[in-house]
Design an enzyme around this catalytic site. Structure first.
Site, short mmCIF file in Angstrom:
data_model
loop_
_atom_site.label_atom_id
_atom_site.label_comp_id
_atom_site.label_asym_id
_atom_site.label_seq_id
_atom_site.Cartn_x
_atom_site.Cartn_y
_atom_site.Cartn_z
N PRO A 89 0.81 -1.22 0.00
CA PRO A 89 0.00 0.00 0.00
C PRO A 89 0.84 1.28 0.00
O PRO A 89 0.33 2.36 -0.28
CB PRO A 89 -0.84 -0.11 1.28
CG PRO A 89 -0.53 -1.39 1.91
CD PRO A 89 0.53 -2.09 1.14
N GLU A 116 2.52 -6.97 8.62
CA GLU A 116 2.49 -5.50 8.67
C GLU A 116 3.37 -4.86 7.60
O GLU A 116 3.34 -3.66 7.40
CB GLU A 116 2.88 -4.99 10.05
CG GLU A 116 1.88 -5.32 11.14
CD GLU A 116 0.46 -4.88 10.79
OE1 GLU A 116 0.24 -3.69 10.58
OE2 GLU A 116 -0.43 -5.76 10.72
N ARG A 154 -3.18 -8.96 -20.50
CA ARG A 154 -4.14 -8.69 -21.58
C ARG A 154 -3.61 -7.69 -22.60
O ARG A 154 -4.15 -7.57 -23.69
CB ARG A 154 -5.50 -8.28 -21.03
CG ARG A 154 -5.50 -6.97 -20.29
CD ARG A 154 -6.81 -6.80 -19.54
NE ARG A 154 -7.97 -6.76 -20.42
CZ ARG A 154 -8.26 -5.75 -21.23
NH1 ARG A 154 -7.47 -4.70 -21.27
NH2 ARG A 154 -9.32 -5.79 -22.00
N ASP A 169 -10.56 0.20 -24.88
CA ASP A 169 -10.96 0.13 -23.49
C ASP A 169 -10.91 1.46 -22.77
O ASP A 169 -10.17 2.35 -23.11
CB ASP A 169 -10.05 -0.84 -22.72
CG ASP A 169 -10.42 -2.28 -22.99
OD1 ASP A 169 -11.58 -2.51 -23.37
OD2 ASP A 169 -9.57 -3.14 -22.80
CL1 6GU Z 1 -0.22 -3.92 -3.18
N1 6GU Z 1 -1.00 -4.62 -0.77
C1 6GU Z 1 -1.82 -4.53 0.28
N2 6GU Z 1 -1.59 -5.30 1.35
N3 6GU Z 1 -2.85 -3.70 0.35
C2 6GU Z 1 -3.05 -2.95 -0.73
C3 6GU Z 1 -2.25 -2.99 -1.87
C4 6GU Z 1 -1.21 -3.85 -1.86
N4 6GU Z 1 -2.71 -2.11 -2.77
C5 6GU Z 1 -3.77 -1.56 -2.18
N5 6GU Z 1 -3.98 -2.04 -0.97
#
Ligand code: 6GU
Length: 232
Positions: A89, A116, A154, A169
């Site tokens: 994230p 974590e 794709r 698309d």
């Molecule tokens: Cl790549 N990993 C995690 N754990 N949560 C996420 C993510 C990735 N992308 C958005 N949320």
């Protein structure tokens, strides 16, 4: 293209790779996808791959040693190193432009984390770029890796069969798609727009363009602020 995925849950990838475009692209040799279990590279008899964070705090952190050993094993499975991507994230947001960029590569190595997060030395030592699929927290990087994989494969030449469809698309031009209709002409009182039955291809193209612009304005005005949005 060759795509390697390093994960603690290799079984999660089985079903998505078995169907439709991802299946066909592998069968036709357009992409070769290899999954490697990070836990196979744990050093102790408990197969430990995570540990408590220095400095305290909740949760566990991915240890560097099993991941480095796993990575060095995987790296040698093919000649090129390619791009190394940590799914987290904390990463840069994944968008169509990034999918197109990655589709040009000969090899990708995707690393899906759990817990974590990764020990910081993993990112630094592997020279990995970080990618996130959106601003929400998933339980691990596996689903994110599958999303990235699906979006990239794709775009590979031959993967869709019909080269035009990836071009048309949503997002490939920075706009949402125009509305689509198929038979019947009237369904539960709702008619197909007359213009689509007219056979006037120039008028239809113009109408579709207008629809795409209007819907983007209405539903995703943020897309029109972007530098790749059309001037109209
Ligand atoms: Cl790549 N990993 C995690 N754990 N949560 C996420 C993510 C990735 N992308 C958005 N949320």
């Amino acid at each position: 293209m060759r795509i390697d995925i390093l994960t603690l849950f290799p079984e999660m990838f089985e079903s998505p790779l078995k169907y439709s475009i991802l299946k066909r692209a592998q069968d036709e040799g357009i992409v070769s996808i290899a999954i490697t279990n990070i836990r196979d590279f744990a050093a102790d008899k408990y197969r430990k791959v995570d540990d408590r964070p220095y400095g305290g705090g909740a949760g566990m952190v991915m240890m560097p040693a099993p991941l480095f050993d796993c990575f060095e094993h995987v790296e040698k499975l093919a000649p090129r190193r390619g791009r190394v991507i940590l799914l987290t994230p904390q990463g840069q947001p994944f968008r169509q432009a990034k999918a197109q960029e990655l589709a040009q590569e000969e090899r990708l190595i995707l690393i899906a984390g759990r817990y974590e997060g990764f020990d910081e030395r993993i990112r630094i030592g592997l020279g990995a770029e970080q990618i996130s699929i959106g601003d929400y927290i998933l339980n691990g990087g596996e689903l994110a890796a599958m999303v990235l994989l699906d979006a990239v494969v794709r775009l590979l030449p031959g993967a869709l069969g019909d080269e035009q469809s990836a071009q048309d698309d949503s997002f490939s031009e920075g706009l949402l798609e125009y509305p689509q209709y198929t038979r019947p002409e009237v369904f539960r009182g709702m008619r197909v727009p007359e213009i689509l039955l007219s056979g006037d291809h120039a008028k239809i193209a113009q109408w579709r363009r207008q629809q795409a612009l209007e819907r983007t304005q209405a539903w995703r005005p943020d897309l029109l602020e972007r530098s790749d949005a059309p001037d109209e």
